[in-house]
Design a protein around this motif. Structure first.
Motif, PDB file in Angstrom:
ATOM      1  N   MET A  39     -23.706 -27.622  19.194  1.00 48.52           N
ATOM      2  CA  MET A  39     -24.101 -26.643  20.227  1.00 48.52           C
ATOM      3  C   MET A  39     -24.201 -25.235  19.657  1.00 48.52           C
ATOM      4  O   MET A  39     -25.092 -24.473  20.007  1.00 48.52           O
ATOM      5  N   VAL A  40     -23.227 -24.912  18.789  1.00 48.00           N
ATOM      6  CA  VAL A  40     -23.235 -23.580  18.183  1.00 48.00           C
ATOM      7  C   VAL A  40     -24.452 -23.450  17.259  1.00 48.00           C
ATOM      8  O   VAL A  40     -25.169 -22.452  17.292  1.00 48.00           O
ATOM      9  N   ARG A  41     -24.716 -24.500  16.489  1.00 45.84           N
ATOM     10  CA  ARG A  41     -25.869 -24.448  15.579  1.00 45.84           C
ATOM     11  C   ARG A  41     -27.192 -24.387  16.334  1.00 45.84           C
ATOM     12  O   ARG A  41     -28.155 -23.801  15.871  1.00 45.84           O
ATOM     13  N   GLN A  42     -27.208 -24.990  17.525  1.00 47.55           N
ATOM     14  CA  GLN A  42     -28.428 -24.945  18.344  1.00 47.55           C
ATOM     15  C   GLN A  42     -28.573 -23.616  19.085  1.00 47.55           C
ATOM     16  O   GLN A  42     -29.559 -23.388  19.777  1.00 47.55           O
ATOM     17  N   GLY A  43     -27.559 -22.774  18.993  1.00 47.01           N
ATOM     18  CA  GLY A  43     -27.616 -21.483  19.689  1.00 47.01           C
ATOM     19  C   GLY A  43     -27.320 -21.584  21.171  1.00 47.01           C
ATOM     20  O   GLY A  43     -27.547 -20.641  21.926  1.00 47.01           O
ATOM     21  N   LYS A  44     -26.777 -22.716  21.619  1.00 50.92           N
ATOM     22  CA  LYS A  44     -26.497 -22.865  23.048  1.00 50.92           C
ATOM     23  C   LYS A  44     -25.085 -22.410  23.416  1.00 50.92           C
ATOM     24  O   LYS A  44     -24.771 -22.264  24.592  1.00 50.92           O
ATOM     25  N   ALA A  45     -24.229 -22.243  22.415  1.00 51.51           N
ATOM     26  CA  ALA A  45     -22.886 -21.709  22.632  1.00 51.51           C
ATOM     27  C   ALA A  45     -22.557 -20.819  21.429  1.00 51.51           C
ATOM     28  O   ALA A  45     -22.954 -21.127  20.301  1.00 51.51           O
ATOM     29  N   LEU A  46     -21.885 -19.694  21.691  1.00 49.68           N
ATOM     30  CA  LEU A  46     -21.515 -18.813  20.576  1.00 49.68           C
ATOM     31  C   LEU A  46     -20.207 -19.260  19.936  1.00 49.68           C
ATOM     32  O   LEU A  46     -20.041 -19.168  18.729  1.00 49.68           O
ATOM     33  N   TYR A  47     -19.276 -19.675  20.791  1.00 49.74           N
ATOM     34  CA  TYR A  47     -17.951 -20.113  20.320  1.00 49.74           C
ATOM     35  C   TYR A  47     -17.598 -21.419  21.025  1.00 49.74           C
ATOM     36  O   TYR A  47     -18.147 -21.721  22.102  1.00 49.74           O
ATOM     37  N   VAL A  48     -16.629 -22.142  20.477  1.00 47.37           N
ATOM     38  CA  VAL A  48     -16.164 -23.353  21.154  1.00 47.37           C
ATOM     39  C   VAL A  48     -14.641 -23.362  21.272  1.00 47.37           C
ATOM     40  O   VAL A  48     -13.938 -22.695  20.510  1.00 47.37           O
ATOM     41  N   GLY A  49     -14.189 -24.144  22.254  1.00 49.92           N
ATOM     42  CA  GLY A  49     -12.755 -24.268  22.480  1.00 49.92           C
ATOM     43  C   GLY A  49     -12.413 -25.650  23.007  1.00 49.92           C
ATOM     44  O   GLY A  49     -13.303 -26.481  23.276  1.00 49.92           O
ATOM     45  N   ILE A  50     -11.122 -25.888  23.158  1.00 55.41           N
ATOM     46  CA  ILE A  50     -10.652 -27.142  23.739  1.00 55.41           C
ATOM     47  C   ILE A  50      -9.671 -26.811  24.857  1.00 55.41           C
ATOM     48  O   ILE A  50      -9.088 -25.725  24.878  1.00 55.41           O
ATOM     49  N   SER A  51      -9.499 -27.757  25.764  1.00 53.13           N
ATOM     50  CA  SER A  51      -8.609 -27.535  26.905  1.00 53.13           C
ATOM     51  C   SER A  51      -7.772 -28.780  27.131  1.00 53.13           C
ATOM     52  O   SER A  51      -8.264 -29.905  26.953  1.00 53.13           O
ATOM     53  N   ASN A  52      -6.520 -28.562  27.519  1.00 57.34           N
ATOM     54  CA  ASN A  52      -5.619 -29.661  27.880  1.00 57.34           C
ATOM     55  C   ASN A  52      -5.263 -30.599  26.727  1.00 57.34           C
ATOM     56  O   ASN A  52      -4.814 -31.716  26.967  1.00 57.34           O
ATOM     57  N   TYR A  53      -5.479 -30.170  25.490  1.00 57.94           N
ATOM     58  CA  TYR A  53      -5.087 -30.985  24.339  1.00 57.94           C
ATOM     59  C   TYR A  53      -3.614 -30.738  24.004  1.00 57.94           C
ATOM     60  O   TYR A  53      -3.160 -29.602  23.985  1.00 57.94           O
ATOM     61  N   GLN A  54      -2.886 -31.804  23.670  1.00 55.79           N
ATOM     62  CA  GLN A  54      -1.514 -31.699  23.180  1.00 55.79           C
ATOM     63  C   GLN A  54      -1.547 -31.159  21.742  1.00 55.79           C
ATOM     64  O   GLN A  54      -2.578 -31.263  21.060  1.00 55.79           O
ATOM     65  N   PRO A  55      -0.408 -30.621  21.260  1.00 55.13           N
ATOM     66  CA  PRO A  55      -0.393 -29.993  19.931  1.00 55.13           C
ATOM     67  C   PRO A  55      -0.950 -30.889  18.807  1.00 55.13           C
ATOM     68  O   PRO A  55      -1.743 -30.435  17.994  1.00 55.13           O
ATOM     69  N   LYS A  56      -0.552 -32.157  18.796  1.00 52.92           N
ATOM     70  CA  LYS A  56      -0.966 -33.031  17.694  1.00 52.92           C
ATOM     71  C   LYS A  56      -2.483 -33.188  17.630  1.00 52.92           C
ATOM     72  O   LYS A  56      -3.104 -33.044  16.577  1.00 52.92           O
ATOM     73  N   GLU A  57      -3.076 -33.483  18.792  1.00 55.23           N
ATOM     74  CA  GLU A  57      -4.528 -33.696  18.806  1.00 55.23           C
ATOM     75  C   GLU A  57      -5.271 -32.360  18.629  1.00 55.23           C
ATOM     76  O   GLU A  57      -6.353 -32.312  18.044  1.00 55.23           O
ATOM     77  N   ALA A  58      -4.657 -31.269  19.124  1.00 54.05           N
ATOM     78  CA  ALA A  58      -5.272 -29.943  18.945  1.00 54.05           C
ATOM     79  C   ALA A  58      -5.343 -29.610  17.456  1.00 54.05           C
ATOM     80  O   ALA A  58      -6.368 -29.134  16.963  1.00 54.05           O
ATOM     81  N   GLU A  59      -4.263 -29.884  16.749  1.00 50.90           N
ATOM     82  CA  GLU A  59      -4.219 -29.570  15.326  1.00 50.90           C
ATOM     83  C   GLU A  59      -5.309 -30.324  14.561  1.00 50.90           C
ATOM     84  O   GLU A  59      -5.994 -29.769  13.701  1.00 50.90           O
ATOM     85  N   LYS A  60      -5.488 -31.601  14.927  1.00 48.37           N
ATOM     86  CA  LYS A  60      -6.556 -32.391  14.287  1.00 48.37           C
ATOM     87  C   LYS A  60      -7.931 -31.802  14.596  1.00 48.37           C
ATOM     88  O   LYS A  60      -8.799 -31.714  13.726  1.00 48.37           O
ATOM     89  N   ALA A  61      -8.110 -31.415  15.858  1.00 53.59           N
ATOM     90  CA  ALA A  61      -9.403 -30.845  16.276  1.00 53.59           C
ATOM     91  C   ALA A  61      -9.694 -29.555  15.497  1.00 53.59           C
ATOM     92  O   ALA A  61     -10.829 -29.338  15.041  1.00 53.59           O
ATOM     93  N   PHE A  62      -8.669 -28.708  15.330  1.00 51.76           N
ATOM     94  CA  PHE A  62      -8.877 -27.444  14.601  1.00 51.76           C
ATOM     95  C   PHE A  62      -9.332 -27.714  13.175  1.00 51.76           C
ATOM     96  O   PHE A  62     -10.201 -27.035  12.641  1.00 51.76           O
ATOM     97  N   LYS A  63      -8.722 -28.720  12.553  1.00 54.31           N
ATOM     98  CA  LYS A  63      -9.047 -29.043  11.157  1.00 54.31           C
ATOM     99  C   LYS A  63     -10.505 -29.515  11.054  1.00 54.31           C
ATOM    100  O   LYS A  63     -11.245 -29.081  10.174  1.00 54.31           O
ATOM    101  N   ILE A  64     -10.894 -30.410  11.980  1.00 55.37           N
ATOM    102  CA  ILE A  64     -12.272 -30.934  11.938  1.00 55.37           C
ATOM    103  C   ILE A  64     -13.274 -29.794  12.144  1.00 55.37           C
ATOM    104  O   ILE A  64     -14.260 -29.665  11.408  1.00 55.37           O
ATOM    105  N   LEU A  65     -12.998 -28.950  13.128  1.00 52.88           N
ATOM    106  CA  LEU A  65     -13.929 -27.844  13.420  1.00 52.88           C
ATOM    107  C   LEU A  65     -14.013 -26.878  12.233  1.00 52.88           C
ATOM    108  O   LEU A  65     -15.099 -26.405  11.888  1.00 52.88           O
TER     109      LEU A  65
END
Ligand code: NDP
Length: 328
Positions: A156-182
């Protein structure tokens, strides 16, 4: 009548840096979950947005399914943008999300690339926008590979449809994995949006530390526990309150159950020369790892009232101990 925003708006609120990013957010942001649906009063919705912006609240938070019906809050918002905020687009941070139930069939829910990409396209159409400032995955999906979901956000960011991205309602463990992938994809996670209030302190168990250490921002939703952390229910159940009027997410039984704690917290607020709503918001803002507190409002007076919370965000040890013992 043409809307002209208050020229002093940027002197009225502080802005905090969102994690390690370049983006500043106001200490209070306004969410459109309630009061912007198809059957809500359009002029009231319009006044809420104007009141917020006149006071320096630059950030408006939406999701695909806010309404009811689903999509209607984005439509209302798009109409008001067109009428009043056209020339202010570059002064606004507009967010949307996908992750919960939105349309029928296997592609209208959870976290597939198929769902997220088409949902953002629909949101942009409803709001008549070319891009959103922040797009969130609304909740974790245990059945979709995190690489696919985060890959969709990166796209989405590469397509110019979003400037930034985020996550919601993720627990710490899954959030940490998501941050690494992003991060590896080159689109760092801007912000996490968890529920946080005096009545729901789960993020103190690891998530805030993770966000602080990872340079990711935090924007906390339902800071007033949907209105329970105010003085409105202390003398009964007002007809125009969320618990009475709506009842889908806030039940009167729950309000009654929490009433003794609400009353005790109200006394602490008084001793700080604040009302309970203000204290509940200040209490979140005392931690500088929190970027913004995401309030809702049914009346403009509530926005003005809640804004005063930013004037006193320091708590003594004694006040904190009193609060903790009430909540224990
Ligand atoms: P709050 O906890 O701030 O509750 C808002 C409600 O409290 C208002 O609608 C109003 O209700 C009452 N209220 C607000 N200010 C005052 C005041 N000063 N004095 C008295 N009463 C007051 O937040 P919400 O639950 O509305 O959530 C805020 C936003 O967070 C949403 O709009 C949405 O953007 C986001 N959110 C995100 C979620 C997610 O999963 N990511 C989930 C839920 C929310 P009343 O009708 O009684 O007047």
């Amino acid at each position: 009548q043409k809307y002209i925003a208050d020229e002093n708006r940027y002197k009225k609120i502080n802005y905090r840096r969102t994690g390690n990013s370049g983006l500043l957010l106001p200490e209070l942001s306004l969410g459109l979950w309630h009061n912007f649906g198809k059957n809500d009063d359009f002029d009231n919705a319009r006044n809420l947005l104007k009141c917020a912006f006149d006071n320096g609240i630059t950030h408006f938070d939406l999701a695909n399914n806010y309404g009811p019906p689903y999509g209607s809050a984005e439509k209302t918002f798009g109409k008001i943008l067109k009428k009043d905020f056209k020339k202010y687009r570059d002064e606004l941070i507009i967010s949307s999300k996908a992750g919960y139930d939105m349309w029928e069939g296997p592609y209208g829910n959870f976290g597939s690339k198929k769902y997220l990409i088409s949902s953002l396209d629909q949101s942009l159409k409803r709001m008549d926008l070319e891009y959103v400032d922040i797009f969130y995955h609304h909740r974790p999906d245990p059945d979709t590979p995190l690489e696919e979901t985060m890959g969709a956000l990166d796209l989405m960011v590469r397509q110019g449809k979003a400037l930034y991205v985020g996550i919601s309602n993720y627990q710490p463990k899954e959030a940490e994995k998501a941050f690494k992938i992003l991060k590896d994809l080159g689109t760092p996670c801007l912000i996490h949006q968890p529920r946080y209030s005096l009545f729901d302190r789960w993020i103190e168990d690891g998530l805030v530390d993770l966000l602080g250490n990872s340079g990711v921002g935090a924007i906390c939703f339902s800071p007033l526990a949907q209105g329970m952390l105010t003085d409105k229910y202390i003398n009964g159940l007002p007809k125009d309150s969320r618990a009475v009027k709506d009842g889908r997410y806030l039940k009167t039984d729950k309000v009654m159950e929490m009433l003794p704690k609400i009353k005790a917290l109200n006394e602490v607020a008084k001793s700080r020369n604040q009302n309970l709503a203000q204290m509940a918001i200040s209490w979140i803002l005392k931690d500088d790892r929190i970027t913004s507190v995401l309030i809702g409002a049914s009346k403009t007076e509530q926005i003005l009232d809640s804004l005063k919370a930013t004037e006193n965000t320091i708590f003594s040890e004694e006040e904190l101990a009193r609060i903790n013992s009430i909540l224990a």
